[in-house]
Scaffold this active site. Structure first.
Site, short mmCIF file in Angstrom:
data_model
loop_
_atom_site.label_atom_id
_atom_site.label_comp_id
_atom_site.label_asym_id
_atom_site.label_seq_id
_atom_site.Cartn_x
_atom_site.Cartn_y
_atom_site.Cartn_z
N ASN A 9 0.85 -1.18 -0.07
CA ASN A 9 0.00 -0.09 -0.06
C ASN A 9 0.83 1.39 -0.12
O ASN A 9 1.54 1.77 0.89
CB ASN A 9 -0.90 0.07 1.21
CG ASN A 9 -1.74 1.22 1.45
OD1 ASN A 9 -1.92 2.03 0.62
ND2 ASN A 9 -2.39 1.62 2.56
N LYS A 11 0.16 3.95 -0.29
CA LYS A 11 -0.61 5.51 0.42
C LYS A 11 -0.46 6.59 -0.67
O LYS A 11 -0.21 6.53 -1.84
CB LYS A 11 -0.05 5.75 1.47
CG LYS A 11 -0.13 4.48 2.58
CD LYS A 11 0.10 4.65 3.88
CE LYS A 11 -0.13 3.06 4.63
NZ LYS A 11 -0.11 3.57 6.04
N HIS A 104 -9.52 0.80 5.18
CA HIS A 104 -8.28 1.01 5.83
C HIS A 104 -8.37 1.95 7.11
O HIS A 104 -9.11 2.99 7.06
CB HIS A 104 -7.28 1.83 4.72
CG HIS A 104 -5.54 1.72 5.71
ND1 HIS A 104 -5.20 2.67 6.49
CD2 HIS A 104 -4.69 0.88 5.49
CE1 HIS A 104 -4.03 2.33 6.70
NE2 HIS A 104 -3.71 1.12 5.91
N GLU A 106 -6.85 4.39 8.04
CA GLU A 106 -6.59 5.77 7.93
C GLU A 106 -7.79 6.48 7.28
O GLU A 106 -8.05 7.79 7.22
CB GLU A 106 -5.40 5.78 7.02
CG GLU A 106 -4.15 5.69 7.76
CD GLU A 106 -2.85 5.39 7.14
OE1 GLU A 106 -2.83 5.24 5.77
OE2 GLU A 106 -1.89 4.75 7.85
N GLU A 174 -5.28 -5.38 10.63
CA GLU A 174 -4.32 -4.39 11.10
C GLU A 174 -4.70 -3.61 12.34
O GLU A 174 -5.36 -2.79 12.47
CB GLU A 174 -4.07 -3.35 9.77
CG GLU A 174 -3.94 -3.84 8.47
CD GLU A 174 -3.41 -2.70 7.46
OE1 GLU A 174 -2.35 -3.11 7.04
OE2 GLU A 174 -3.97 -1.88 7.22
N GLY A 180 2.57 1.97 10.88
CA GLY A 180 3.54 2.90 10.90
C GLY A 180 4.04 3.28 12.10
O GLY A 180 4.91 4.44 12.27
N SER A 211 3.59 -2.50 10.53
CA SER A 211 4.99 -2.45 10.74
C SER A 211 5.85 -3.92 10.15
O SER A 211 6.58 -4.35 10.65
CB SER A 211 5.48 -2.07 11.99
OG SER A 211 5.02 -0.83 12.18
C1 PEP Z 1 -0.80 -0.29 6.45
O1 PEP Z 1 -0.67 1.31 6.33
O2 PEP Z 1 -1.62 -0.80 5.80
C2 PEP Z 1 0.42 -0.66 7.05
C3 PEP Z 1 0.50 -1.84 7.47
O3 PEP Z 1 1.41 0.29 7.42
P1 PEP Z 1 3.01 0.04 7.92
O4 PEP Z 1 3.37 -1.15 7.26
O5 PEP Z 1 3.80 1.18 7.66
O6 PEP Z 1 2.77 -0.17 9.42
#
Ligand code: PEP
Length: 248
Positions: A9, A11, A104, A106, A174, A180, A211
């Site tokens: 992703n 973003k 997501h 976000e 997630e 992040g 992460s």
């Molecule tokens: C995400 O935004 O779906 C995600 C898992 O981000 P990160 O890997 O940076 O934690």
């Protein structure tokens, strides 16, 4: 063995040049190591404006075999019409997209998206023939309060449209506190939540996100019911993204 889905992703990062360089490096890495296509499916989710150009750089062989798929990061819950700024699922399919990330955290948090809205978007995605990658996960407070299983179950039940199945839907677990932040859930957190999700949804693929990096992916992939990863930050570096795939 069921192949792991390695979903990146990107973003809202990178200009066109960055997106194309990343695409070329990833495709070259996949082409150079035939074992990868045997163990993984790949999904690249660039920003909307780069989709068509990224697709043109995926390589005909990869597109035809379906081993490298193109994904978007959102779609509208509407068919078409006066919805300024939105992109419909049909438009995505028309420019070669095969999957779309929905719900997501976000978007759930930053754009106040509810599970009902995610369900309406997933319905559009399915109608357009896209795979819906539906994200769920608890906040840090919800985990501390011990309500994480209930939260995830409620999100899944309210976000999945009728007709969701293993072909058209992927769940991405997630935990919001791991996205992040550099914090990863413990192997036991992942094992117990993925088992719980498996019991809730049956045989759909279940990705872990939060992460994920090349140096922690092997442990994740060896955990039962982890069918791949949804990767944010580390998907912007081809060596990290490919390193994650190589740890399958
Ligand atoms: C995400 O935004 O779906 C995600 C898992 O981000 P990160 O890997 O940076 O934690």
């Amino acid at each position: 063995m069921v192949k792991k889905l390695i979903a990146g992703n990107w973003k809202m990062n990178g200009d066109l040049g960055t997106a194309l360089t990343l695409t070329r490096e990833i495709v070259a890495g996949i082409d150079a190591d035939p074992r990868l296509a045997g163990t993984c499916d790949f999904l690249l989710c660039p920003p909307f404006v780069h989709l068509a150009r990224v697709r043109a750089n995926l390589g005909q062989k990869n597109i035809e075999s379906g081993s490298v798929m193109l994904g978007a990061q959102d779609c509208s819950e509407k068919d078409n019409g006066a919805v300024t700024g939105d992109i419909s699922a049909v438009m995505l399919a028309d420019c070669g997209v095969q999957a779309v990330i929905l719900g997501h955290s976000e978007r759930r948090q930053g754009h106040q998206e509810t599970s009902e809205l995610v369900k309406a978007k997933a319905t559009q995605a399915h109608k357009a023939g896209l795979i819906a990658v539906i994200c769920v996960g608890e906040t840090e407070t919800e985990r501390e309060q011990g309500t994480h299983f209930k939260i995830v179950e409620t999100q899944i039940k309210a976000s999945l449209p009728d007709g969701a199945n293993a072909e058209n839907t992927v769940i991405a677990y997630e935990p919001v506190w791991a996205i992040g932040t550099g914090k990863t859930a413990t192997p036991e957190d992942v094992r117990s939540m993925h088992k719980f999700i498996r019991e809730t949804i049956g045989n759909m693929r279940i990705l872990y996100g939060g992460s994920v990096k090349a140096d922690n992916a092997a442990d994740l992939f060896s955990t039962e019911n982890v069918d791949g990863a949804l990767i944010g930050g580390a998907s912007l570096k081809s060596d990290q993204y490919l390193g994650i795939a190589k740890s399958v």
